[in-house]
Design a protein around this motif. Structure first.
Motif, PDB file in Angstrom:
ATOM      1  N   ALA A  51     -42.589 -30.439  15.631  1.00  0.00           N
ATOM      2  CA  ALA A  51     -41.211 -30.537  16.139  1.00  0.00           C
ATOM      3  C   ALA A  51     -40.229 -29.919  15.151  1.00  0.00           C
ATOM      4  O   ALA A  51     -39.262 -29.253  15.550  1.00  0.00           O
ATOM      5  N   MET A  52     -40.456 -30.119  13.840  1.00  0.00           N
ATOM      6  CA  MET A  52     -39.580 -29.519  12.832  1.00  0.00           C
ATOM      7  C   MET A  52     -39.634 -27.999  12.895  1.00  0.00           C
ATOM      8  O   MET A  52     -38.601 -27.324  12.808  1.00  0.00           O
ATOM      9  N   PHE A  53     -40.843 -27.455  13.044  1.00  0.00           N
ATOM     10  CA  PHE A  53     -40.994 -26.001  13.124  1.00  0.00           C
ATOM     11  C   PHE A  53     -40.263 -25.437  14.338  1.00  0.00           C
ATOM     12  O   PHE A  53     -39.520 -24.456  14.233  1.00  0.00           O
ATOM     13  N   LEU A  54     -40.451 -26.054  15.481  1.00  0.00           N
ATOM     14  CA  LEU A  54     -39.803 -25.568  16.706  1.00  0.00           C
ATOM     15  C   LEU A  54     -38.296 -25.772  16.657  1.00  0.00           C
ATOM     16  O   LEU A  54     -37.538 -24.944  17.164  1.00  0.00           O
ATOM     17  N   ASP A  55     -37.861 -26.866  16.011  1.00  0.00           N
ATOM     18  CA  ASP A  55     -36.426 -27.116  15.893  1.00  0.00           C
ATOM     19  C   ASP A  55     -35.756 -26.057  15.025  1.00  0.00           C
ATOM     20  O   ASP A  55     -34.625 -25.642  15.314  1.00  0.00           O
ATOM     21  N   GLY A  56     -36.433 -25.637  13.967  1.00  0.00           N
ATOM     22  CA  GLY A  56     -35.870 -24.576  13.140  1.00  0.00           C
ATOM     23  C   GLY A  56     -35.923 -23.217  13.804  1.00  0.00           C
ATOM     24  O   GLY A  56     -35.120 -22.326  13.497  1.00  0.00           O
ATOM     25  N   LEU A  57     -36.836 -23.068  14.754  1.00  0.00           N
ATOM     26  CA  LEU A  57     -37.017 -21.776  15.414  1.00  0.00           C
ATOM     27  C   LEU A  57     -36.037 -21.568  16.554  1.00  0.00           C
ATOM     28  O   LEU A  57     -35.560 -20.442  16.760  1.00  0.00           O
ATOM     29  N   ASP A  58     -35.717 -22.633  17.295  1.00  0.00           N
ATOM     30  CA  ASP A  58     -34.889 -22.434  18.490  1.00  0.00           C
ATOM     31  C   ASP A  58     -33.483 -21.947  18.153  1.00  0.00           C
ATOM     32  O   ASP A  58     -32.955 -21.045  18.812  1.00  0.00           O
ATOM     33  N   GLY A  59     -32.881 -22.510  17.114  1.00  0.00           N
ATOM     34  CA  GLY A  59     -31.548 -22.055  16.734  1.00  0.00           C
ATOM     35  C   GLY A  59     -31.552 -20.629  16.223  1.00  0.00           C
ATOM     36  O   GLY A  59     -30.647 -19.836  16.527  1.00  0.00           O
ATOM     37  N   ARG A  60     -32.583 -20.278  15.434  1.00  0.00           N
ATOM     38  CA  ARG A  60     -32.673 -18.910  14.920  1.00  0.00           C
ATOM     39  C   ARG A  60     -32.869 -17.912  16.056  1.00  0.00           C
ATOM     40  O   ARG A  60     -32.268 -16.839  16.062  1.00  0.00           O
ATOM     41  N   VAL A  61     -33.722 -18.264  17.026  1.00  0.00           N
ATOM     42  CA  VAL A  61     -33.944 -17.379  18.169  1.00  0.00           C
ATOM     43  C   VAL A  61     -32.666 -17.233  18.981  1.00  0.00           C
ATOM     44  O   VAL A  61     -32.321 -16.125  19.438  1.00  0.00           O
ATOM     45  N   ALA A  62     -31.925 -18.331  19.159  1.00  0.00           N
ATOM     46  CA  ALA A  62     -30.676 -18.265  19.918  1.00  0.00           C
ATOM     47  C   ALA A  62     -29.665 -17.349  19.237  1.00  0.00           C
ATOM     48  O   ALA A  62     -28.960 -16.575  19.901  1.00  0.00           O
ATOM     49  N   ARG A  63     -29.592 -17.409  17.900  1.00  0.00           N
ATOM     50  CA  ARG A  63     -28.654 -16.538  17.187  1.00  0.00           C
ATOM     51  C   ARG A  63     -29.107 -15.082  17.220  1.00  0.00           C
ATOM     52  O   ARG A  63     -28.290 -14.175  17.363  1.00  0.00           O
ATOM     53  N   MET A  64     -30.416 -14.856  17.078  1.00  0.00           N
ATOM     54  CA  MET A  64     -30.924 -13.483  17.070  1.00  0.00           C
ATOM     55  C   MET A  64     -30.762 -12.808  18.422  1.00  0.00           C
ATOM     56  O   MET A  64     -30.534 -11.600  18.505  1.00  0.00           O
ATOM     57  N   THR A  65     -30.872 -13.576  19.501  1.00  0.00           N
ATOM     58  CA  THR A  65     -30.793 -13.010  20.849  1.00  0.00           C
ATOM     59  C   THR A  65     -29.423 -13.213  21.499  1.00  0.00           C
ATOM     60  O   THR A  65     -29.244 -12.907  22.680  1.00  0.00           O
ATOM     61  N   SER A  66     -28.485 -13.756  20.706  1.00  0.00           N
ATOM     62  CA  SER A  66     -27.116 -14.008  21.210  1.00  0.00           C
ATOM     63  C   SER A  66     -27.138 -14.868  22.467  1.00  0.00           C
ATOM     64  O   SER A  66     -26.443 -14.582  23.457  1.00  0.00           O
ATOM     65  N   THR A  67     -27.961 -15.912  22.433  1.00  0.00           N
ATOM     66  CA  THR A  67     -28.068 -16.813  23.590  1.00  0.00           C
ATOM     67  C   THR A  67     -27.637 -18.232  23.221  1.00  0.00           C
ATOM     68  O   THR A  67     -28.128 -19.199  23.785  1.00  0.00           O
ATOM     69  N   GLU A  68     -26.728 -18.348  22.250  1.00  0.00           N
ATOM     70  CA  GLU A  68     -26.206 -19.669  21.893  1.00  0.00           C
ATOM     71  C   GLU A  68     -25.293 -20.181  23.003  1.00  0.00           C
ATOM     72  O   GLU A  68     -24.568 -19.414  23.635  1.00  0.00           O
ATOM     73  N   SER A  69     -25.339 -21.480  23.229  1.00  0.00           N
ATOM     74  CA  SER A  69     -24.508 -22.082  24.269  1.00  0.00           C
ATOM     75  C   SER A  69     -24.242 -23.541  23.928  1.00  0.00           C
ATOM     76  O   SER A  69     -24.978 -24.162  23.145  1.00  0.00           O
ATOM     77  N   ASP A  70     -23.197 -24.101  24.524  1.00  0.00           N
ATOM     78  CA  ASP A  70     -22.886 -25.520  24.325  1.00  0.00           C
ATOM     79  C   ASP A  70     -24.003 -26.398  24.880  1.00  0.00           C
ATOM     80  O   ASP A  70     -24.327 -27.439  24.305  1.00  0.00           O
ATOM     81  N   PHE A  71     -24.577 -25.969  25.998  1.00  0.00           N
ATOM     82  CA  PHE A  71     -25.695 -26.721  26.579  1.00  0.00           C
ATOM     83  C   PHE A  71     -26.854 -26.781  25.594  1.00  0.00           C
ATOM     84  O   PHE A  71     -27.467 -27.837  25.387  1.00  0.00           O
ATOM     85  N   GLY A  72     -27.170 -25.643  24.981  1.00  0.00           N
ATOM     86  CA  GLY A  72     -28.273 -25.602  24.031  1.00  0.00           C
ATOM     87  C   GLY A  72     -28.039 -26.494  22.831  1.00  0.00           C
ATOM     88  O   GLY A  72     -28.964 -27.160  22.344  1.00  0.00           O
ATOM     89  N   LYS A  73     -26.810 -26.544  22.333  1.00  0.00           N
ATOM     90  CA  LYS A  73     -26.485 -27.393  21.184  1.00  0.00           C
ATOM     91  C   LYS A  73     -26.655 -28.871  21.527  1.00  0.00           C
ATOM     92  O   LYS A  73     -27.197 -29.645  20.735  1.00  0.00           O
TER      93      LYS A  73
END
Length: 261
Positions: A51-73
């Protein structure tokens, strides 16, 4: 369909990839709880680290792909509560508190209160993080929940690996859980390491240090991870105490010079 309708439809949608990773972290946290109930503590511990690995990955992927959103947060925060709040608390309860109650009802009550303290501390810490809006991204206020969960998981892992038991060990484990929860609710400033960029150049000495740390983790994962957790958890209070000591010492010297004059 007009362009405005298309834009509103796009805004109401969610991004698949980062939220899929968050769902994976949530599943790992849920599995950790189920594994702990089934007395499969090693599986529960590994699920927390996944879970820690995936938690650190999802935010990085969202920033790299410009897919950040309030829903995601918001979704990420709810997943963190399950994976790093409820899961470690239930793992601790199933591992130590159940056995601790065998030594008397008072020990059992103190144990489950410590587990609840950890869970509510994680919830309060996440709520404060979501609403604080701190401008200094270099520091977290209070111990972050992922390192806290990693420390609790390493503690349980180490007790199984080295067959540590008995009343003293169980009381120590419950006390560490309670102190970890208190650290999450504290106002101590912990380094966030957000300025560490994997894609940027770093000194060669830093690379050697990171590689050496990875080798140490590979040699004895539970002991090294728990040691890293202990150092990180104590770093902010120790730095605060040192600064307070130096401030008092400086004031004492200033008052001494003024008296001599």
């Amino acid at each position: 369909m007009t362009d405005s309708n298309r834009n509103s439809t796009r805004k109401r949608g969610i991004y698949l990839l980062p939220n899929l990773l968050t769902t994976g972290a949530l599943f790992a946290g849920f599995y950790s709880i189920v594994a702990a109930i089934d007395q499969n503590f090693l599986g529960a511990v590994w699920a927390i680290y996944i879970a820690m690995f995936l938690d650190g990955l999802d935010g990085r992927v969202a920033r790299m792909t410009s897919t950040e959103s309030d829903f995601g947060k918001e979704y990420d925060s709810l997943a963190d509560m399950v994976s790093f709040g409820l899961a470690p608390a239930i793992v601790t309860y199933q591992w130590g508190v159940v056995r601790l109650s065998e030594y008397g009802p008072l020990w059992g009550r103190l144990g489950w209160l410590a587990a609840f303290l950890y869970a509510v501390s994680a919830a309060l810490r996440l709520a404060r993080f979501n609403t604080s809006g701190s401008s200094d991204k270099r520091f977290f206020r209070g111990l972050p929940s992922p390192p806290a969960a990693a420390g609790i998981a390493a503690m349980v892992w180490g007790s199984i690996e080295y067959e540590i038991g008995g009343l003293t060990a169980l009381v120590a484990g419950v006390a560490i859980t309670a102190l970890t929860g208190t650290a999450m609710m504290s106002n101590f400033r912990y380094l966030s390491f957000k300025d560490f960029n994997l894609s940027s150049r770093i000194p060669f000495g830093n690379l050697i240090f990171v590689l050496g740390l990875l080798i140490l983790v590979a040699l004895n994962p539970p002991v090294v991870i728990f040691g890293m957790f202990a150092v990180y958890s104590c770093s902010a209070p120790s730095l605060w105490a040192w600064r307070k000591f130096r401030r008092r010492r400086a004031l004492a010297r200033a008052s001494g010079h003024s008296t001599k004059r």
